[in-house]
Design a protein around this motif. Structure first.
Motif, PDB file in Angstrom:
ATOM      1  N   THR A 158       0.809  -1.218   0.000  1.00 59.14           N
ATOM      2  CA  THR A 158       0.000   0.000   0.000  1.00 59.14           C
ATOM      3  C   THR A 158       0.846   1.273   0.000  1.00 59.14           C
ATOM      4  N   VAL A 159       1.981   1.280   0.684  1.00 53.41           N
ATOM      5  CA  VAL A 159       2.812   2.486   0.706  1.00 53.41           C
ATOM      6  C   VAL A 159       3.330   2.831  -0.691  1.00 53.41           C
ATOM      7  N   PRO A 160       3.953   1.880  -1.445  1.00 50.31           N
ATOM      8  CA  PRO A 160       4.345   2.217  -2.830  1.00 50.31           C
ATOM      9  C   PRO A 160       3.155   2.615  -3.703  1.00 50.31           C
ATOM     10  N   LEU A 161       1.977   1.988  -3.462  1.00 51.46           N
ATOM     11  CA  LEU A 161       0.792   2.329  -4.248  1.00 51.46           C
ATOM     12  C   LEU A 161       0.407   3.790  -4.034  1.00 51.46           C
ATOM     13  N   VAL A 162       0.427   4.249  -2.786  1.00 50.96           N
ATOM     14  CA  VAL A 162       0.088   5.639  -2.486  1.00 50.96           C
ATOM     15  C   VAL A 162       1.081   6.594  -3.127  1.00 50.96           C
ATOM     16  N   VAL A 163       2.369   6.266  -3.090  1.00 53.49           N
ATOM     17  CA  VAL A 163       3.396   7.132  -3.685  1.00 53.49           C
ATOM     18  C   VAL A 163       3.216   7.215  -5.195  1.00 53.49           C
ATOM     19  N   VAL A 164       2.958   6.072  -5.839  1.00 52.04           N
ATOM     20  CA  VAL A 164       2.752   6.068  -7.300  1.00 52.04           C
ATOM     21  C   VAL A 164       1.502   6.864  -7.663  1.00 52.04           C
ATOM     22  N   LEU A 165       0.425   6.695  -6.905  1.00 50.62           N
ATOM     23  CA  LEU A 165      -0.795   7.453  -7.174  1.00 50.62           C
ATOM     24  C   LEU A 165      -0.577   8.940  -6.987  1.00 50.62           C
ATOM     25  N   PHE A 166       0.211   9.314  -5.989  1.00 43.37           N
ATOM     26  CA  PHE A 166       0.516  10.723  -5.742  1.00 43.37           C
ATOM     27  C   PHE A 166       1.232  11.338  -6.945  1.00 43.37           C
ATOM     28  N   VAL A 167       2.252  10.652  -7.461  1.00 46.10           N
ATOM     29  CA  VAL A 167       3.000  11.159  -8.619  1.00 46.10           C
ATOM     30  C   VAL A 167       2.112  11.197  -9.860  1.00 46.10           C
ATOM     31  N   ALA A 168       1.318  10.130 -10.065  1.00 44.88           N
ATOM     32  CA  ALA A 168       0.426  10.086 -11.230  1.00 44.88           C
ATOM     33  C   ALA A 168      -0.613  11.189 -11.159  1.00 44.88           C
ATOM     34  N   LEU A 169      -1.100  11.479  -9.949  1.00 45.44           N
ATOM     35  CA  LEU A 169      -2.096  12.533  -9.774  1.00 45.44           C
ATOM     36  C   LEU A 169      -1.524  13.896 -10.154  1.00 45.44           C
ATOM     37  N   ILE A 170      -0.284  14.143  -9.774  1.00 43.48           N
ATOM     38  CA  ILE A 170       0.352  15.413 -10.126  1.00 43.48           C
ATOM     39  C   ILE A 170       0.484  15.541 -11.645  1.00 43.48           C
ATOM     40  N   VAL A 171       0.893  14.459 -12.305  1.00 46.98           N
ATOM     41  CA  VAL A 171       1.045  14.490 -13.772  1.00 46.98           C
ATOM     42  C   VAL A 171      -0.291  14.760 -14.444  1.00 46.98           C
ATOM     43  N   VAL A 172      -1.352  14.067 -13.999  1.00 45.33           N
ATOM     44  CA  VAL A 172      -2.683  14.250 -14.602  1.00 45.33           C
ATOM     45  C   VAL A 172      -3.188  15.672 -14.373  1.00 45.33           C
ATOM     46  N   ILE A 173      -2.956  16.210 -13.172  1.00 44.88           N
ATOM     47  CA  ILE A 173      -3.413  17.569 -12.874  1.00 44.88           C
ATOM     48  C   ILE A 173      -2.693  18.584 -13.752  1.00 44.88           C
ATOM     49  N   ILE A 174      -1.394  18.410 -13.961  1.00 43.63           N
ATOM     50  CA  ILE A 174      -0.640  19.321 -14.839  1.00 43.63           C
ATOM     51  C   ILE A 174      -1.200  19.276 -16.256  1.00 43.63           C
TER      52      ILE A 174
END
Length: 431
Positions: A217-233
């Motif tokens: 779950t910890v790596p999943l949250v980190v990957v989602l965080f980075v992906a979320l930033i990319v999608v928002i940009i």
């Protein structure tokens, strides 16, 4: 991004603006560490940890200042609320609409009205929070002259802190880089980063202690965080361009017009305002729950408990309200009929579309589709942390609203840096 900062640092006047902005943000964070007297922070932190109420949302915007009962506890929420109210009233009240069309002088008058409204809202909000904290036994003195004096100091300190933040934001607008209020909001949200990292480290330690689920779950949250930033940009910069062709016309011996351009319609036209509206509305039941403290087994307790942050009903209503507020905000900002009339008055046409009613209908259809896409994007970004928290059983400060604000302010600030550097390197027509 780093190249832009490096190049901007080599320009003396931009470097002064950057240092001035940094100084104001440091002052803001210092003020966020000065405590308000007569308040018990442990009670505050207990109320905020319950989730689903307006206090948790306020603590996010203030960068944790409210949970520590500091001078800047109200943060810029009174100013944001007053700005939104005045902006909506500008559409509804003809006098304010005329002021908005008067240019710089009209804008100054509207800003003055917004500041006066901010003072009133800050006083009301400060008194409301004092009343709630008093009911929760978080105030040291509640009776006699000591109680009156404590109430006066708490309300006045909260209000003064909110207005001081507005003053600091205006100083950034005047002598710094970026939008002042947005930069202060950015600093408050970013300051919660170390706390989120500490929480992640806690979950890693739990994984090492035998709870192996957190290894996934910890790596999943980190990957989602980075992906979320990319999608928002990507979605922040995305736009639908409607082509426009201007007819040629002869004035005297000169020919004007004839060029092709476009009308840019951004996918995320309303920014984070729909999320702010929806979260504030859904926070009302949780705030009422904190005020009256009903029994969990009672009827009122069950009704208010259904709106808790971690309940499915909250996520469903959150999604629907964001879509509704997105359509509402875009509807008061964009008028397809006015846009079509402006095109016709300037001899502009959309290729393949007749002027007048067909043009306004075409623009209306485009805006409706873009609004739906933008609303779904905002709703998914806002609801995603709720779903991730429910699945992973992790409570990480990964608010979609916070990420959108941080990314949006960062992109806008770097655009301003690039435009100022471009102006200083522009040689002009005379050389």
């Amino acid at each position: 991004m780093f190249a832009t900062l490096k190049n901007a640092w080599h320009i003396a006047d931009i470097r002064k603006k950057l240092l001035y902005t940094l100084m104001i943000l440091v002052l803001f964070r210092l003020g966020a560490a000065v405590p308000v007297p007569f308040l018990d922070t442990t009670v505050l932190q207990g109320l905020i940890s319950q989730g689903g109420n307006l206090l948790g949302y306020l603590d996010i915007l203030s960068g944790g200042s409210f949970s520590q009962a500091t001078v800047f506890a109200l943060s810029i929420t009174p100013y944001i609320t007053s700005s939104i109210v005045i902006q909506l009233l500008t559409v509804a009240i003809p006098a304010l609409e005329r002021l908005a069309k008067e240019g710089e002088e009209g804008r100054k008058k509207i800003n003055k009205i917004t500041r006066y409204t901010t003072v009133g809202l800050a006083l009301v909000q400060a008194f409301a929070y004092y009343t709630m904290l008093k009911n929760q036994h978080a105030v040291s003195y509640t009776s006699g002259w000591e109680g009156v004096f404590a109430a006066f100091i708490i309300v006045l300190t909260f209000t003064a802190g909110a207005m001081l933040i507005v003053y600091l934001g205006e100083r950034i607008d005047e002598k710094g880089i970026g939008n002042g209020i947005s930069m202060i909001l950015f600093a408050g949200i970013v300051s919660r980063g170390p706390a989120a990292i500490r929480k992640l480290w806690t979950y890693i330690q739990l994984a090492n202690a035998g709870e192996t689920l957190y290894y996934f779950t910890v790596p999943l949250v980190v990957v989602l965080f980075v992906a979320l930033i990319v999608v928002i940009i990507i979605m922040t910069n995305a736009e639908r361009r409607i082509p426009v062709q201007y007819a040629k016309k002869v004035v005297g011996r000169k020919m004007y017009g004839g060029q092709s351009t476009f009308i840019p319609i951004k996918v995320n036209m309303s920014g984070v305002l729909p999320i702010i509206f929806a979260s504030s509305l859904l926070a009302i039941p949780g705030t009422i729950k904190a005020f009256v403290d009903p029994q969990a087994t009672g009827t009122l307790g069950k009704i208010l408990g259904a709106f808790d942050y971690n309940r499915p009903l909250y996520a469903i209503l959150y999604f629907i309200l964001i879509l509704a507020f997105n359509y509402f905000y875009v509807a008061i900002q964009y008028n397809p009929i006015e846009m079509a009339n402006n095109l016709r008055n300037n001899s502009g046409t959309i290729p393949g579309i007749r002027p007048g009613r067909p043009t306004s209908d075409f623009i209306s259809r485009i805006i409706s589709k873009i609004t739906l896409l933008g609303g779904i994007f905002l709703a998914l970004v806002a609801v995603l942390p709720i779903g991730v928290g429910a699945i992973t059983k992790m409570n990480i400060a990964l608010g979609g609203t916070s990420i959108i604000i941080v990314v949006g302010v960062a992109l806008d600030t770097f655009r301003q840096l690039e435009s100022q550097m471009m102006m200083r390197h522009y040689k002009g027509f005379l050389e």
